[in-house]
Write a protein that holds these residues in place. Structure first.
Motif, short mmCIF file in Angstrom:
data_model
loop_
_atom_site.label_atom_id
_atom_site.label_comp_id
_atom_site.label_asym_id
_atom_site.label_seq_id
_atom_site.Cartn_x
_atom_site.Cartn_y
_atom_site.Cartn_z
N PRO A 44 15.56 50.67 10.60
CA PRO A 44 15.31 52.32 10.82
C PRO A 44 16.07 53.43 11.74
N ILE A 64 13.14 56.08 14.89
CA ILE A 64 12.12 55.30 15.34
C ILE A 64 11.25 56.68 16.09
N PRO A 99 5.01 54.00 20.06
CA PRO A 99 4.73 54.80 18.92
C PRO A 99 4.55 55.81 20.42
N THR A 122 8.28 56.76 11.29
CA THR A 122 9.85 56.02 11.89
C THR A 122 9.79 56.20 10.19
#
Length: 92
Positions: free
Chosen positions: A12, A15, A37, A44
């Motif tokens: 990632p 994020i 989240p 993301t």
């Protein structure tokens, strides 16, 4: 190229929230990560390197969805109100 293949894998790049776990299994070429989240931060962004994802990579998301995909990136949005999102990327 063989040495580089050991080091390069999906990850990632950004994020949208707080990361809670991440693992890379080189034997199965599988990345797993989870995050709490925070919708205000956007989406993301998961990088899918050409070296690892030569043919393709599958991206599975729990409590969210892939909202856009390019050859080298998958953009993920969390579902509203969820506490955790889990992403699994597997090279084929």
């Amino acid at each position: 190229t063989a040495k580089l293949a050991v080091l390069v894998h999906p990850y990632p790049q950004a994020i949208a929230g707080t990361p809670t776990s991440m693992s890379w299994d080189a034997a199965s070429t599988t990345l797993r990560f989870a995050f709490t989240p925070r919708r205000a931060t956007g989406r993301t962004d998961v990088f899918l390197p050409k070296l690892t994802c030569k043919h393709s990579c599958t991206v599975k998301v729990s409590n969210g969805k892939v909202v856009r995909r390019t050859a080298r990136h998958a953009y993920i949005a969390a579902r509203s109100g969820v506490q955790s999102v889990t992403v699994t990327v597997r090279a084929r």
